[in-house]
Scaffold this active site. Structure first.
Site: not given
Length: 280
Positions: A106, A67, A121
């Site tokens: 995250h 991420c 995302d």
């Protein structure tokens, strides 16, 4: 940011419009083309999350990332097409007990688009999270048949965050951490606090070095498919396509590298794969 090189990497001829439909198209193309992976950790390469390093790794060298890398690249791309955005930090709840409060490991993006706030995302490895308006009760469906929704969650400054992302859909279209279900399950919680680059660096350092965690004990990779999801955990590949799931074991380092290239869009050589702890 070389936007043309990035667009070639994800298979688009031109940048989409800076609107909700364009954001969704861009994020889907990114997720289809650039696999999620943590292999730099077991390979001992280290993970750098500055823009130049991320662009070199994910675009120029054809690798994937997790991420902090994926959403650094995606943030730079959104800025290049005129979408103002900034990072947020989240606590991943997949596979955890109720009321757990894991660290903020995250990152996702808050996007200002047409006067409204959205989340984007491109770096969640557990499943495909679509762009969504930041509204209580907002819902969106993905091609794997899953539904996603945003709910206000907890008070500002609380461990419960201000927002909670949930998913309802086939567990096979995830990386294996979701329990079989048809009801809503939490994915992560986040708030809207300002996030500095050093906050991201700290989260990235913890995630890539903390002993006995998912990313420091396993080799993981995943990618969104046009009709489903693919995930690899160590030497097992799981595929979900058109409502059907299958699994197979990875035979050796050459098979591992070939599967990464052909399924995940991750360019790892046979020699690099052979250096993974799985085959040492």
């Amino acid at each position: 940011m070389n936007l043309d090189r990035y667009l070639a990497r994800i298979g688009l001829d031109a940048a989409p419009a800076a609107d909700p439909e364009g954001l969704a198209a861009l994020q889907l193309a990114h997720r289809l083309a650039i696999g999620f992976e943590n292999l730099a950790i077991p390979l001992g390469e280290g993970i750098r999350i500055d823009s130049a390093s991320v662009f070199d790794k994910l675009v120029m060298r054809g690798r994937g990332g997790y991420c902090f890398e994926q959403n650094r690249l995606f943030s730079d791309v959104l800025s290049a097409i005129g979408l103002v955005n900034r990072p947020l930090l989240a606590r991943v709840l997949l596979g955890l007990a109720e009321h757990a409060a894991p660290p903020r490991t995250h990152t996702l993006l808050l996007v200002n688009m047409q006067g409204a706030a959205w989340i984007a995302d491109a770096g969640f490895g557990g499943s495909f999270v679509p762009p969504m308006p930041l509204e209580d009760g907002a819902q969106a469906q993905t091609p794997d048949g899953a539904w996603h929704r945003l709910l206000r969650s907890g008070e500002r400054g609380s461990l419960g965050g201000e927002w909670r992302l949930e998913r309802a859909g086939p567990a096979s279209a995830t990386d294996g951490r979701s329990a079989p279900h048809g009801d809503w399950q939490p994915q992560y919680i986040f708030d809207l606090s300002e996030v500095a680059q050093d906050d991201l660096e700290m989260g990235n350092h913890w995630t890539s070095t903390r002993p006995n965690t998912r990313f420091t004990t396993l080799c993981v990779a995943s990618v969104v498919l046009e009709d489903g999801f693919a995930a690899m955990t160590d030497r097992q590949l799981s595929l979900y396509r058109n409502g059907a799931s299958e699994t197979r074991d990875i035979a050796d380092a050459a098979d591992y590298a070939r599967t990464l290239r052909e399924v995940m869009g991750i360019d790892l050589s046979d020699e690099e794969a052979a250096r993974l702890p799985l085959f040492a």
